[in-house]
Write an enzyme that holds these catalytic residues in place. Sequence first.
Site, short mmCIF file in Angstrom:
data_model
loop_
_atom_site.label_atom_id
_atom_site.label_comp_id
_atom_site.label_asym_id
_atom_site.label_seq_id
_atom_site.Cartn_x
_atom_site.Cartn_y
_atom_site.Cartn_z
N LYS A 1 0.22 3.77 -2.77
CA LYS A 1 -0.78 4.84 -2.75
C LYS A 1 -0.15 6.23 -2.67
O LYS A 1 -0.82 7.22 -2.96
CB LYS A 1 -1.77 4.59 -1.63
N SER B 1 0.78 -1.24 0.00
CA SER B 1 0.00 0.00 0.00
C SER B 1 0.81 1.28 0.00
O SER B 1 0.23 2.37 -0.12
CB SER B 1 -0.95 0.01 1.20
N SER C 1 -6.23 3.36 4.02
CA SER C 1 -5.54 2.59 2.97
C SER C 1 -6.56 1.84 2.12
O SER C 1 -6.41 0.66 1.82
CB SER C 1 -4.53 1.61 3.58
#
Length: 457
Positions: free
Chosen positions: A55, A52, A112
């Site tokens: 991102k 993640s 997230s």
Amino acid sequence: MIRALLLRLSVSVAALAAVSVPALANPAVVVDADSGQVLYSQDATRPWYPASITKLMTVYVALNAVREGRMTMDTPMIVSARAARMPPSKMGFRPGTEVTLDNALKMLMVKSANDLAITVAEGVDGSVEGFAGEMNRTAAKLGMQDSHFVNPNGLPAADHYTSARDMAILARALYADFPDEAGLYDIGALELNGRIIANHNGLLGRYPGADGMKTGFTCAAGFNVVASATHGSRHLIAVVLGSPSAKERNARAADLLENAFGSSSGSGSLESLSPVGGSPPDMHGTACAGHHGNYVADLEDDSAAINVSGSDKTGGRNFFLFGGTQSSGASGMEIASRERPVFTPEHVYIGPAPGWTGAVAGASPGTKRGKTDANAEPAATTAYAQQKAKINGNPLSAEDPYAQPLRLVEEPAKKGAKAKVAHVKPHTKLAQSEAKAPQPPVKPKGKIKPKKPATNP
């Protein structure tokens, strides 16, 4: 009493071991955010699955679209069916829900949310494939030599990788190119219709001066973090990849930052580090050992009780740590083991911004899943998704234990009809009881049998 002393001794030994025995297998880098001077590096150019922390690139591309005038922070985006199919961690919004770019980015950084990463990608570029192309062009422009992206959320894919060096380059660029949006990375908690959503970043409120940025976890990647901290006039960024647990990830990042703040010597620039090549390792056996491979949000966080607005699971205490001062020589493991301070949640909402009269962004009409689209997952409960997850070393759970989807009051308009705005109401006990209430029978027309009423996800 003896038991307490033994427990304290074991904790001290573990903390000492964490400081004296470096984790040689995991890439890491520490850089001065302003000068770009590398203060520490270890396997910093080794390819790694980002999970993640991907991102952060999604945020950069989105903010760049705002800078270029393609959209604004108040532009509403439509959650597509494809976005809603994403596995946890996710917000769980139903297709047709509107969310502004500003709110989506905040949920992206704190929760997230994999579904909102798709929503942002489709809102900015019309498709995940188009957005991934822009991610890679941006990476090349920034000098990220070890990275390739195929999706905006970091879900497992063989050709989706990065390095500690590249993520440090990206982190510096985010602060330098979009300084007004630095507040996205240090939000301790969000509040959405009475629901509190805590940040997975365990350094916030524990390590003094911590002010961002993003964590990431999959079984294949291990526990990753891009961490930012400021002491006085010095702003440092640390990247740690592939830790076996969230606590060890936080401890190592804290140790690296503490050592770097105590030193002014460096070893050149990020760009001067030579790429080593190779394929990203699979950390499944280390990162998911003992967790039975469950891909759930709580693996991202080592805190058993998240404190928000004066209330926690152990008695509702209010406390604050550090106040932005030095940590007085505490070890990284000691810092990672501390309780979190109280976070005042920042309010977010769904739907358009008040008074918005502009366009709504979303997936381009007729967009189809491409053959090379590694991110377009079916529902996690299907055999295909489970099989693909197993191949990637990251079995998916069918449901996010923290997700509380919002219920649509109006269904999306039928094809060809004038589009309606999808209003939502909070997923309260009242809404739940309404959803479970028996529905009036549908009278059949002719010999056609009535359809069963749809269930809320």
